[in-house]
Design a protein around this motif. Sequence first.
Motif, PDB file in Angstrom:
ATOM      1  N   UNK A 138      32.076  48.447  36.737  1.00  0.00           N
ATOM      2  CA  UNK A 138      32.282  47.766  38.030  1.00  0.00           C
ATOM      3  C   UNK A 138      33.758  47.656  38.371  1.00  0.00           C
ATOM      4  N   UNK A 139      34.613  47.404  37.362  1.00  0.00           N
ATOM      5  CA  UNK A 139      36.055  47.322  37.622  1.00  0.00           C
ATOM      6  C   UNK A 139      36.627  48.664  38.038  1.00  0.00           C
ATOM      7  N   UNK A 142      35.593  49.347  41.709  1.00  0.00           N
ATOM      8  CA  UNK A 142      36.308  48.573  42.739  1.00  0.00           C
ATOM      9  C   UNK A 142      37.530  49.313  43.271  1.00  0.00           C
ATOM     10  N   UNK A 143      38.000  50.298  42.549  1.00  0.00           N
ATOM     11  CA  UNK A 143      39.190  51.035  42.978  1.00  0.00           C
ATOM     12  C   UNK A 143      38.884  52.085  44.040  1.00  0.00           C
ATOM     13  N   UNK A 144      37.625  52.344  44.296  1.00  0.00           N
ATOM     14  CA  UNK A 144      37.220  53.313  45.314  1.00  0.00           C
ATOM     15  C   UNK A 144      36.474  52.572  46.418  1.00  0.00           C
ATOM     16  N   UNK A 145      36.312  53.272  47.553  1.00  0.00           N
ATOM     17  CA  UNK A 145      35.622  52.627  48.677  1.00  0.00           C
ATOM     18  C   UNK A 145      34.139  52.572  48.417  1.00  0.00           C
ATOM     19  N   UNK A 146      33.570  51.392  48.747  1.00  0.00           N
ATOM     20  CA  UNK A 146      32.134  51.184  48.628  1.00  0.00           C
ATOM     21  C   UNK A 146      31.682  50.237  49.727  1.00  0.00           C
ATOM     22  N   UNK A 147      30.401  50.213  50.045  1.00  0.00           N
ATOM     23  CA  UNK A 147      29.901  49.238  51.022  1.00  0.00           C
ATOM     24  C   UNK A 147      30.182  47.817  50.550  1.00  0.00           C
ATOM     25  N   UNK A 148      30.284  46.929  51.536  1.00  0.00           N
ATOM     26  CA  UNK A 148      30.657  45.553  51.216  1.00  0.00           C
ATOM     27  C   UNK A 148      29.633  44.860  50.306  1.00  0.00           C
ATOM     28  N   UNK A 149      28.383  45.182  50.505  1.00  0.00           N
ATOM     29  CA  UNK A 149      27.345  44.526  49.680  1.00  0.00           C
ATOM     30  C   UNK A 149      27.498  44.925  48.218  1.00  0.00           C
ATOM     31  N   UNK A 150      27.656  46.203  47.999  1.00  0.00           N
ATOM     32  CA  UNK A 150      27.806  46.685  46.622  1.00  0.00           C
ATOM     33  C   UNK A 150      29.133  46.218  46.040  1.00  0.00           C
ATOM     34  N   UNK A 151      30.178  46.279  46.874  1.00  0.00           N
ATOM     35  CA  UNK A 151      31.496  45.877  46.399  1.00  0.00           C
ATOM     36  C   UNK A 151      31.524  44.395  46.038  1.00  0.00           C
ATOM     37  N   UNK A 152      30.853  43.544  46.832  1.00  0.00           N
ATOM     38  CA  UNK A 152      30.814  42.112  46.536  1.00  0.00           C
ATOM     39  C   UNK A 152      30.081  41.821  45.229  1.00  0.00           C
ATOM     40  N   UNK A 153      28.996  42.560  44.996  1.00  0.00           N
ATOM     41  CA  UNK A 153      28.253  42.353  43.757  1.00  0.00           C
ATOM     42  C   UNK A 153      29.077  42.763  42.540  1.00  0.00           C
ATOM     43  N   UNK A 154      29.773  43.879  42.641  1.00  0.00           N
ATOM     44  CA  UNK A 154      30.596  44.340  41.527  1.00  0.00           C
ATOM     45  C   UNK A 154      31.791  43.424  41.297  1.00  0.00           C
ATOM     46  N   UNK A 155      32.389  42.916  42.404  1.00  0.00           N
ATOM     47  CA  UNK A 155      33.510  41.993  42.280  1.00  0.00           C
ATOM     48  C   UNK A 155      33.073  40.697  41.609  1.00  0.00           C
ATOM     49  N   UNK A 156      31.890  40.217  41.951  1.00  0.00           N
ATOM     50  CA  UNK A 156      31.366  39.007  41.325  1.00  0.00           C
ATOM     51  C   UNK A 156      31.128  39.225  39.830  1.00  0.00           C
ATOM     52  N   UNK A 157      30.649  40.412  39.487  1.00  0.00           N
ATOM     53  CA  UNK A 157      30.407  40.733  38.079  1.00  0.00           C
ATOM     54  C   UNK A 157      31.704  40.754  37.286  1.00  0.00           C
ATOM     55  N   UNK A 158      32.762  41.299  37.877  1.00  0.00           N
ATOM     56  CA  UNK A 158      34.054  41.369  37.183  1.00  0.00           C
ATOM     57  C   UNK A 158      34.668  39.986  37.054  1.00  0.00           C
ATOM     58  N   UNK A 159      34.533  39.178  38.087  1.00  0.00           N
ATOM     59  CA  UNK A 159      35.138  37.842  38.055  1.00  0.00           C
ATOM     60  C   UNK A 159      34.442  36.919  37.052  1.00  0.00           C
ATOM     61  N   UNK A 160      33.164  37.139  36.801  1.00  0.00           N
ATOM     62  CA  UNK A 160      32.442  36.290  35.848  1.00  0.00           C
ATOM     63  C   UNK A 160      32.848  36.564  34.407  1.00  0.00           C
TER      64      UNK A 160
END
Length: 274
Positions: A138-139, A142-160
């Motif tokens: 997921x980290x 995050x360095x490439x473009x993705x839809x906001x829904x997928x990007x938000x889920x991956x960002x939440x996974x990294x932050x946890x």
Amino acid sequence: MSANEIPDELWRKILEIGVKSSAFSYKDLCCISITSRRLRRLSSDDCFWDLLLFHDFPTHIISASSSQSPTKFIYKTRFERDKERKLAAHRRALLRKESEISEWRRRIRELESRLSEEADRLQSASLEFSNLHKVRQASVALKVWQPEVVRGRQKQLVEQNAVPVEGRLRALEMEIKLCKQQIMGVNRQLREVKHRFDIAIKELESMKYHPLRDYKPIRSGDQGSTSKTKKLKTSINYSGDQVSNSKRKKLKTSINSVPAIHRNEDKLLHSESE
């Protein structure tokens, strides 16, 4: 010429040759003594039992020679003492073997518990490794473009995740390898211990059927075969009452052959009990 016509001197010579050549044992003399009063008197002669006492109990011959009791009584006393000694030694050997089996059983439970712990460690390490691998993916995503829904889920996974991913992944890889090695070693030990446990079980079973079983009563297997013989006779008699007259002669012929079979079975059972 019948056996009654044979003189006592010849009977004594026969018994003496049999005892000296070890062809006659104490069992043979006892069996001969119950055939007739004459043979009982001849077989109870001290000279025969002196030879048996010297052959079977050579360490006690000096004390026996100074005793005033009949040699047959001395032999019986020595035999009973030796039987009790052998039975006690056999019981001690059984207890030692049972103790060894209980120790192997305890060792098996210990190894199985250790194997279960290592398997749980491996499962938890593999689960954590899988979750951290997803975090690393997921980290990177995050360095490439993705839809906001997928990007938000991956960002939440990294932050946890609050653990350094790369270092923890390397540690988990080593822990998984170590767990696998431990499991292989424990499995190898467990197989060896179970093999020794099976050997001990077989040895215990063979020790329970020791030649000392001659001193024990008839086994249940002999009683079972006797009951089978009775059932066979009952079934033959029952079937004989219902057959027709044309088949009765064949049935009588088969029934006449059955007692010979029973006599052979009885002889075999008698020899086994001895």
